[in-house]
Design an enzyme around this catalytic site. Structure first.
Site, mmCIF file in Angstrom:
data_model
loop_
_atom_site.group_PDB
_atom_site.id
_atom_site.type_symbol
_atom_site.label_atom_id
_atom_site.label_comp_id
_atom_site.label_asym_id
_atom_site.label_seq_id
_atom_site.Cartn_x
_atom_site.Cartn_y
_atom_site.Cartn_z
ATOM 1 N N ARG A 252 2.639 -8.653 7.951
ATOM 2 C CA ARG A 252 1.970 -7.722 7.048
ATOM 3 C C ARG A 252 0.536 -7.498 7.539
ATOM 4 O O ARG A 252 -0.098 -8.410 8.098
ATOM 5 C CB ARG A 252 1.954 -8.329 5.649
ATOM 6 N N THR B 201 8.934 3.794 3.837
ATOM 7 C CA THR B 201 9.064 2.581 4.627
ATOM 8 C C THR B 201 10.347 2.734 5.427
ATOM 9 O O THR B 201 11.072 3.700 5.233
ATOM 10 C CB THR B 201 9.126 1.355 3.689
ATOM 11 N N THR C 123 6.467 -0.762 7.715
ATOM 12 C CA THR C 123 5.968 0.460 7.090
ATOM 13 C C THR C 123 4.573 0.813 7.572
ATOM 14 O O THR C 123 3.854 -0.011 8.150
ATOM 15 C CB THR C 123 5.943 0.303 5.556
ATOM 16 N N SER D 81 6.332 -4.754 -1.632
ATOM 17 C CA SER D 81 7.674 -4.790 -2.211
ATOM 18 C C SER D 81 8.767 -4.834 -1.155
ATOM 19 O O SER D 81 9.948 -4.887 -1.494
ATOM 20 C CB SER D 81 7.898 -3.554 -3.101
ATOM 21 N N GLY E 142 8.970 1.779 -1.675
ATOM 22 C CA GLY E 142 7.873 1.281 -2.497
ATOM 23 C C GLY E 142 8.363 0.208 -3.447
ATOM 24 O O GLY E 142 9.164 -0.664 -3.088
#
Length: 570
Positions: A100, A379, A397, A451, A472
């Protein structure tokens, strides 16, 4: 006239060929014996298949597919963003990789607020300050170091070739190209890539060639992660940021690291659930919802009956409230009660507040004491299984469609706008879904809550379902419903993915249904219980694989909601 006719027929042939090549979604799964790749673009799936055919592992194929998506699916495929990967080995080993994005070192808790404490000019989503430090290249490289078999360069090379030779653009890219044309003065670097020329947008069937992106990929091919976080690409990022009032520096890039993490694990009706830990909220939330639902006979209630929808909604409501209150980057929130949130005992406590005939009410001040901000649906997900039974579920994403919409000058790739996934207004939570809880407030080097929910379902130590989706905050509920469709309603993977879906996320207190597939009578009974309903066109674009636990045969399905998606087996 003949020239016009020949040109017109040629155009029709191109468009027909594209549709024929891409039309792989639907209610009939693709079968295979040895391996399977399912992704959001047909060319990327073919790349992954070729890697498997050359003897590559599921990890090799997922990495090659991901890099190919960075070329063919610019709306979401990326090297300028980040994501998560769940691995389940044929030998039973499980692990996950967290890549991330991070907040830059210069980020501050209230960096997007004006003098009145409100977000200024949507700056957490729009513009250069919305860009987080990218993690994709670091994550894929780290995963390859542990589980890769083929040479790294061989996994990146197919993406380079697609970028150099080009590929036919889809209507989605055409739509973005038209937007770029209208905004070309503000997005000059983007216009250089996504316009056919200075005064014309792309049309369906045109070829998109990305030479700068090919050069960026070559540096990654030749130098691994250092080809992105150091050297020319790092200089391009830092220089562009400095010239445009951004805050990412070379130091941010040098210190970025992906991390291997223990998965979140749970059980549901004899199946094992393997998902991502925070900052992904998917693993915890899915396990919590399945724990709640395990006490209800959803099979007897019937698929998408008003009764089953009611109980699923109540599980969603409670799990999303916990998501908002507790979840964030574990490196900054070591106190997150993961064991409690994913326990059967906690689910039993939550069920005590669920009534069969009446909907609960979501309270922005109460969370689950008595009984979430915008996240873009753009995404992408890929699922891979190899001949040794190794499985990879990977979701990544740029955040919004095409991320920040800013192409890095000279590097050819789009930058994310992931900073918008932080809670921008500390302490402010409202009924419309804006969340301000502390675990996901901005701090330097912190990863924003997500998410994204790459998930693997296993039985008797072997993977059975490999699943994930964009969407999302709806991602979590899309994955949940595919699992329920397979486990409780005995659907094959294609039907499980194609079935109509719905979503509730605690706040706002509204259930969002796809505008097809649900009967008026179902809506009537559901609303009589006190639920509010809105409809929308689609929810998610799941990519899944089912492995028959007896025969070992693979079935893959690319969601028909995804225009370019394809399942490819061999």
């Amino acid at each position: 006239m003949r020239t016009f006719t020949r040109s017109f027929l040629a155009l029709l042939f191109i468009i027909f060929s594209i549709f024929q090549t891409q039309a792989q979604g639907g209610r009939i799964p693709v079968s295979a014996k040895k391996g399977m790749v399912v992704s959001s673009h047909y060319l990327a799936s073919e790349v992954g298949k070729e890697i498997l055919a050359k003897g590559g592992t599921a990890m090799d194929a997922s990495i090659a597919t991901a890099f190919a998506l960075s070329v063919t699916l610019p709306a979401a495929g990326n090297i300028g963003g980040g994501g998560f990967l769940v691995y389940y080995g044929g030998d039973g080993e499980t692990t996950t990789f967290n890549f991330r994005e991070k907040a830059p070192l210069a980020a501050t808790r209230e960096m997007y607020l004006d003098e009145n404490g409100k977000v200024k000019d949507n700056s957490n989503h729009d513009g250069i300050l919305a860009v987080g430090v990218p993690g994709t290249v670091a994550g894929l490289y780290k995963a390859h170091q542990k589980f890769g078999k083929l040479d790294w360069a061989d996994l990146v090379q197919p993406a380079i070739e697609i970028a150099e030779k080009g590929f036919p653009v889809s209507p989605h890219i055409v739509g973005f190209s038209n937007w770029v044309l209208e905004n070309s003065d503000e997005y000059k670097s983007t216009a250089k890539i996504f316009l056919k020329d200075k005064e014309a947008a792309f049309e369906v069937g045109d070829t998109l060639i990305q030479k700068d992106l090919a050069e960026s990929l070559k540096r990654i091919r030749d130098h691994g992660a250092d080809g992105f976080y150091k050297g020319k690409t790092a200089s391009l990022i830092a220089n562009y940021m400095k010239a445009n009032n951004g805050i990412i520096t070379k130091k941010d890039l040098e210190v970025y690291e992906a991390e291997e993490m223990q998965p979140i694990e749970g059980t549901y009706r004899g199946y094992d659930i393997i998902g991502m830990a925070p900052p992904s909220s998917g693993g915890v939330t899915i396990v919590e919802m399945l724990n709640i639902l395990e006490a209800y006979d959803l099979t007897e209630m019937g698929h998408n009956s008003a009764e089953s929808l009611h109980f699923i909604t109540e599980a969603m409501r409670r799990a999303y409230a916990d998501r908002a209150q507790f979840l964030g980057d574990l490196n900054f929130n070591p106190q997150v009660p993961l064991e409690r949130l994913t326990s059967k005992e906690y689910a039993e406590d939550l069920r005590k507040g669920i009534l069969a005939a009446k909907a609960s009410k979501s309270d922005s001040t109460n969370f689950n004491k008595a009984h979430a901000a915008y996240e873009s649906p753009e995404t992408t997900h890929l699922s891979v299984v190899d001949s040794e039974g190794n499985a990879v579920s990977l979701t990544y994403t740029l955040e919004q469609s095409y991320g920040s919409k800013i192409v890095l000058e000279g590097a050819g790739f789009l930058l994310n706008n992931e900073m918008g996934d932080f809670n921008a207004i500390p302490g402010y939570t409202d009924s419309k879904g804006r969340i301000g809880t502390e675990p996901n407030q901005i701090e330097p080097e912190k990863r924003m809550l997500s998410s994204m929910s790459p998930t693997i379902v296993a039985k008797d130590g072997k993977p059975v379902i490999v699943i994930g989706s964009p969407g999302g905050r709806t991602i979590i509920n899309t994955v949940l419903q595919v699992i329920l469709n397979v486990v409780d309603h005995k659907m094959d993977i294609a039907k499980a993915i194609e079935s109509p879906r719905f979503h509730h996320q605690w706040l706002p207190d509204t259930s969002y249904f796809e505008d097809w597939g649900f009967s008026p009578d179902t809506f009537k009974i559901y609303t009589e219980k006190g639920h509010e309903i809105e409809t929308r066109e689609t929810q998610g674009r799941a990519m899944g694989i089912f492995i028959d636990p007896v025969s070992g045969e693979l079935e893959g399905a690319a969601d028909s909601r995804s225009y370019d998606g394809k399942a490819v087996g061999y």
